[in-house]
Design an enzyme around this catalytic site. Structure first.
Site, short mmCIF file in Angstrom:
data_model
loop_
_atom_site.label_atom_id
_atom_site.label_comp_id
_atom_site.label_asym_id
_atom_site.label_seq_id
_atom_site.Cartn_x
_atom_site.Cartn_y
_atom_site.Cartn_z
N CYS A 144 0.87 -1.19 0.04
CA CYS A 144 -0.11 -0.09 -0.02
C CYS A 144 0.74 1.22 -0.05
O CYS A 144 0.32 2.40 -0.18
CB CYS A 144 -0.93 -0.01 1.31
SG CYS A 144 -1.90 -1.29 1.19
N ASN A 201 -10.18 0.19 0.71
CA ASN A 201 -8.79 0.20 0.77
C ASN A 201 -8.20 -0.28 -0.84
O ASN A 201 -8.36 -1.51 -0.98
CB ASN A 201 -8.09 -0.77 2.00
CG ASN A 201 -6.49 -0.85 1.61
OD1 ASN A 201 -6.09 -0.35 0.71
ND2 ASN A 201 -6.13 -1.36 2.82
N HIS A 218 -3.08 7.05 3.78
CA HIS A 218 -3.43 5.75 3.06
C HIS A 218 -5.08 5.46 3.50
O HIS A 218 -4.93 5.44 4.65
CB HIS A 218 -2.54 4.80 3.36
CG HIS A 218 -3.22 3.51 2.79
ND1 HIS A 218 -3.68 3.14 1.70
CD2 HIS A 218 -3.11 2.25 3.52
CE1 HIS A 218 -4.14 2.17 1.48
NE2 HIS A 218 -3.70 1.20 2.62
N1 COA Z 1 -18.72 -8.39 9.79
C1 COA Z 1 -18.88 -8.58 11.16
N2 COA Z 1 -18.28 -8.99 12.12
C2 COA Z 1 -16.90 -9.27 11.91
C3 COA Z 1 -16.39 -9.09 10.67
C4 COA Z 1 -17.56 -8.36 9.52
N3 COA Z 1 -16.93 -8.26 8.23
N4 COA Z 1 -15.02 -9.19 10.50
C5 COA Z 1 -14.78 -9.57 11.67
N5 COA Z 1 -15.84 -9.68 12.45
C6 COA Z 1 -15.97 -9.99 13.84
C7 COA Z 1 -14.69 -11.05 14.37
O1 COA Z 1 -15.03 -12.29 13.72
C8 COA Z 1 -14.58 -10.58 15.71
O2 COA Z 1 -15.84 -11.29 16.50
P1 COA Z 1 -15.74 -12.07 17.94
O3 COA Z 1 -15.38 -10.90 18.75
O4 COA Z 1 -16.77 -12.73 18.11
O5 COA Z 1 -14.30 -12.82 17.69
C9 COA Z 1 -15.06 -9.19 16.15
O6 COA Z 1 -15.89 -8.68 14.62
C10 COA Z 1 -14.05 -8.27 16.15
O7 COA Z 1 -12.87 -8.44 15.08
P2 COA Z 1 -11.59 -7.68 15.31
O8 COA Z 1 -10.91 -8.34 13.98
O9 COA Z 1 -10.99 -7.61 16.56
O10 COA Z 1 -12.26 -6.22 14.67
P3 COA Z 1 -11.48 -4.82 14.60
O11 COA Z 1 -12.33 -3.99 15.21
O12 COA Z 1 -9.79 -5.15 14.98
O13 COA Z 1 -11.62 -4.60 13.06
C11 COA Z 1 -10.61 -4.66 10.89
C12 COA Z 1 -11.15 -5.47 12.20
C13 COA Z 1 -9.99 -5.53 9.81
C14 COA Z 1 -11.65 -3.65 10.44
C15 COA Z 1 -9.44 -3.73 11.71
O14 COA Z 1 -8.80 -4.60 12.52
C16 COA Z 1 -8.52 -3.17 10.73
O15 COA Z 1 -9.00 -2.35 9.95
N6 COA Z 1 -7.12 -3.48 10.75
C17 COA Z 1 -6.11 -2.89 10.00
C18 COA Z 1 -6.41 -3.52 8.77
C19 COA Z 1 -5.68 -2.88 7.57
O16 COA Z 1 -5.51 -1.64 7.41
N7 COA Z 1 -4.89 -3.56 6.60
C20 COA Z 1 -4.34 -3.04 5.38
C21 COA Z 1 -3.28 -2.78 5.30
S1 COA Z 1 -2.72 -2.00 4.19
#
Ligand code: COA
Length: 329
Positions: free
Chosen positions: A116, A286, A256
């Site tokens: 990215c 993204n 980003h």
């Molecule tokens: N819809 C509903 N629930 C979802 C879900 C979705 N699309 N994706 C994950 N969940 C659930 C998980 O299973 C978890 O459930 P649990 O508590 O029962 O285990 C809960 O939501 C929380 O998951 P978690 O991964 O801790 O959520 P989060 O708040 O960290 O959000 C992201 C997830 C991916 C949105 C976030 O971590 C993120 O944006 N990270 C950075 C990613 C990024 O920028 N990547 C690119 C790099 S360039």
């Protein structure tokens, strides 16, 4: 010794596929909801390639627009750098396909892989060429089709990504403007938190040692989130500090577009008002290497950048890679 020339962005272009996938569409594909996606990421919809489309189509569109807006012809382009993780083919490269399609017959062309952060990395590479060859015009592209590397059964990643392309023409300037300073960073110690293993040279195609899901992006989102906010803040503050600036001097921050919560965290840490931080993640998700050039294009089009304004762009991505570019518009 620094060359007396600076490099500036002459013009920009962008293109995204017309097909739109909304959060409501995703609700029908995996167990998720518009509410969850909006709250956790800020994304409402994203543009995706149709099955028969290729990302070079959009890279070419963005490139042609940038060349036209710069009042140049493809013949004037000396070098094409395409930042991408998802070229049409491994060989030939995306930049070569663009070179052929726009008929930039005197241009060299290569792809650059920095996830990215790819567009900012490519911009900094272009900056080096232009400062040493002041008559050069470099076409820098960020183009990505992450939908092709997305596991559409994995709700934790499939809601995040979109496809698109952005392009910039970089040329020299004798004024102290354009690219003032940059940071390129890398930290491989946590590479396993964000991977795309299939398609490299470790596992041959259809290698049964590799589970099917490894041919798609895999991510430990929460861990990536923590690294992203820490590194983006560090880079932004370092670039401001060593140029004798404070965040109050910035006209605009373009981060980003990976997650609205990451952007908001950065905004708060830099004590910037909302109107000084560009956000378009709700429309595109993204788009990896395309995210910053698309945002820059839209910010410029909305008249948010005036001559002499300080602009800071910061990114992070798998690897991990980090980049920051400080510009005077
Ligand atoms: N819809 C509903 N629930 C979802 C879900 C979705 N699309 N994706 C994950 N969940 C659930 C998980 O299973 C978890 O459930 P649990 O508590 O029962 O285990 C809960 O939501 C929380 O998951 P978690 O991964 O801790 O959520 P989060 O708040 O960290 O959000 C992201 C997830 C991916 C949105 C976030 O971590 C993120 O944006 N990270 C950075 C990613 C990024 O920028 N990547 C690119 C790099 S360039």
């Amino acid at each position: 010794m620094r060359s007396r020339f600076y490099s500036k962005i002459l013009a920009l272009g962008m293109a995204v596929p017309p097909k739109v996938l909304t959060n409501f569409d995703l609700e029908k594909m995996v167990e998720t909801s518009d509410e969850w996606i909006t709250e956790r990421t800020g994304i409402k919809e994203r543009h995706l390639l149709e099955k028969e489309e290729v990302i070079s189509t959009y890279a070419v569109k963005a490139a042609k627009e940038a060349i036209e807006r710069a009042n140049l012809s493809p013949h004037d382009i000396n070098l094409i750098i395409a930042a991408t993780l998802t070229p049409d083919y491994l060989m030939p490269s995306l930049s070569i396909l663009v070179q052929k399609e726009i008929q930039a017959e005197k241009a060299g062309a290569f792809d650059l892989s920095a996830t990215c952060s790819g567009f900012l990395y490519a911009l900094v590479v272009a900056d080096q060429f232009v400062r040493n060859n002041p008559d050069w015009k470099v076409l820098v592209i960020g183009a990505e089709a992450l939908s092709r590397k997305t596991n559409w059964e994995d709700r934790s990643t499939c809601v995040l990504f979109g496809d698109g392309a952005g392009a910039a023409i970089v040329s020299s300037s004798e004024e102290e403007s354009g690219i003032l300073d940059f940071i390129l960073g890398a930290d491989g110690s946590n590479w396993h938190l964000l991977t795309l293993k299939g398609g490299g040279s470790t596992y041959f195609p259809f290698d049964e040692r590799l589970p099917k899901e490894e041919y798609y992006i895999k991510m430990q989102g929460r861990e990536v989130f923590k690294i992203a906010v820490r590194m983006m803040e560090k880079i932004a503050l370092e670039l401001l500090r060593r140029n004798g600036l404070s965040s109050k001097d910035l006209a605009l921050l373009i981060p980003h577009q990976a997650n609205l919560r990451i952007i908001e965290y950065l905004r708060e840490r830099l004590e910037l008002p909302k109107e000084k931080v560009f956000v378009n993640i709700h429309k595109y998700g993204n788009t990896s290497a395309a995210s910053i050039p698309i945002a820059l294009y839209e910010a410029a089009k909305e008249g948010l950048l005036k001559r002499g304004d300080y602009l800071l762009m910061v990114s992070f991505g798998g690897g991990f890679t980090f980049a920051g570019v400080l510009m005077r518009w």
